[in-house]
Design a protein around this motif. Structure first.
Motif, PDB file in Angstrom:
ATOM      1  N   THR A 194       0.822  -1.208   0.000  1.00 39.74           N
ATOM      2  CA  THR A 194       0.000   0.000   0.000  1.00 39.74           C
ATOM      3  C   THR A 194       0.858   1.262   0.000  1.00 39.74           C
ATOM      4  OG1 THR A 194      -0.094   0.077   2.420  1.00 39.74           O
ATOM      5  CG2 THR A 194      -1.864  -1.125   1.284  1.00 39.74           C
TER       6      THR A 194
ATOM      7  N   ILE B  84      -3.980   3.331  -1.060  1.00 36.80           N
ATOM      8  CA  ILE B  84      -3.967   2.921  -2.454  1.00 36.80           C
ATOM      9  C   ILE B  84      -2.838   1.906  -2.624  1.00 36.80           C
ATOM     10  CG2 ILE B  84      -4.981   5.080  -3.257  1.00 36.80           C
ATOM     11  CD1 ILE B  84      -2.222   5.993  -4.160  1.00 36.80           C
TER      12      ILE B  84
ATOM     13  N   ASN C  13      -5.765  -3.897 -11.827  1.00 39.52           N
ATOM     14  CA  ASN C  13      -5.845  -2.833 -10.834  1.00 39.52           C
ATOM     15  C   ASN C  13      -5.853  -1.489 -11.576  1.00 39.52           C
ATOM     16  OD1 ASN C  13      -5.433  -1.097  -8.593  1.00 39.52           O
ATOM     17  ND2 ASN C  13      -4.258  -2.673  -7.519  1.00 39.52           N
TER      18      ASN C  13
ATOM     19  N   HIS D 176      -4.521   1.901  -7.976  1.00 38.18           N
ATOM     20  CA  HIS D 176      -5.521   2.508  -7.096  1.00 38.18           C
ATOM     21  C   HIS D 176      -5.843   1.645  -5.888  1.00 38.18           C
ATOM     22  CE1 HIS D 176      -9.646   3.549  -5.749  1.00 38.18           C
ATOM     23  NE2 HIS D 176      -9.180   4.780  -5.915  1.00 38.18           N
ATOM     24  N   ASP D 177      -5.909   0.335  -6.061  1.00 38.31           N
ATOM     25  CA  ASP D 177      -6.307  -0.551  -4.974  1.00 38.31           C
ATOM     26  C   ASP D 177      -5.079  -1.176  -4.322  1.00 38.31           C
ATOM     27  OD1 ASP D 177      -8.930  -0.008  -5.724  1.00 38.31           O
ATOM     28  OD2 ASP D 177      -8.989  -1.727  -7.106  1.00 38.31           O
TER      29      ASP D 177
END
Length: 212
Positions: free
Chosen positions: A71, A114, A144, A180-181
């Motif tokens: 992340t 993110i 993603n 983003h994820d």
């Protein structure tokens, strides 16, 4: 290693001389008023490399790497998410696989995590532009959504930090890809990246794994 702009110095492959520096004072902090303790740190590298074409590629995560992070959160200066949240601000828009996503809280702070950034350095002292980028989880083929940019696609509203970002991206012939994820722990990912480095094209596909 999570902040893409600070990462470049940490993965620099040819340091001739490296030294850290820390500066502290008391002064105004935007949004908080006067009289706050402020700290700046720096880790400069000195190197003889100057070229108008790619000299060496440094990918991070590198091919076959098991990366311990999945992340990105918090704040970094320069702000890496500004062109993603304001795609019409740069001279050229960033590469976005999906519009309308939220990348930060509107003030440059990533409060909802993110994905871990992917970066490329080529050491060509030229402008850069991402033409296409994908980050795919191999276990199920899930793509993603990404925001990817080079120097021509970067912008932020603070002029001083904007200039710093331009210098970094141009000096290293670098680009940044933000998934983003959050990446899935234990999963293997395939990255495809196509970019314009100066007047030339750069293209590569590689894989890395996130530690479980």
């Amino acid at each position: 290693m999570k902040g893409p702009f600070h990462r470049f110095n940490l993965v620099y492959p040819w340091p001739l001389r490296v030294g850290s520096g820390i500066y502290r004072d008391v002064g105004p902090v935007s949004g908080y008023g006067d009289g706050f303790g402020r700290t700046w740190t720096n880790l400069p590298n000195l190197s003889p490399w100057t070229s108008s074409s790619p000299v060496r590629e440094v990918l991070f995560p590198s091919p076959g790497m098991r990366v311990p992070y999945n992340t990105l959160e918090g704040r970094e200066n320069p702000n890496p998410t500004y062109p993603c949240s304001h795609p019409t601000a740069p001279a050229k828009p960033p590469f976005l696989t999906q519009g309308g996503l939220t990348w930060d809280d509107g003030q440059g702070v990533v409060r909802v995590s993110i994905g871990f950034p992917v970066t490329l350095m080529t050491f060509a002292r030229v402008d850069t532009e991402v033409l296409e980028a994908r980050v795919v989880r191999l276990s199920d083929g899930a793509e993603n959504p990404v925001c990817a940019y080079g120097s021509l696609q970067y912008w932020e509203d603070r002029e001083s930090w904007r200039d710093v970002a331009f210098r970094i991206l141009r000096a290293y012939g670098a680009v940044i890809v933000l998934p983003h994820d959050p990446l899935t722990p234990g999963a293997e990912y395939e990255v495809y990246l196509k970019a314009r480095i100066g007047s030339g094209l750069w293209e590569k596909t590689w894989r890395f794994q996130v530690e479980g």
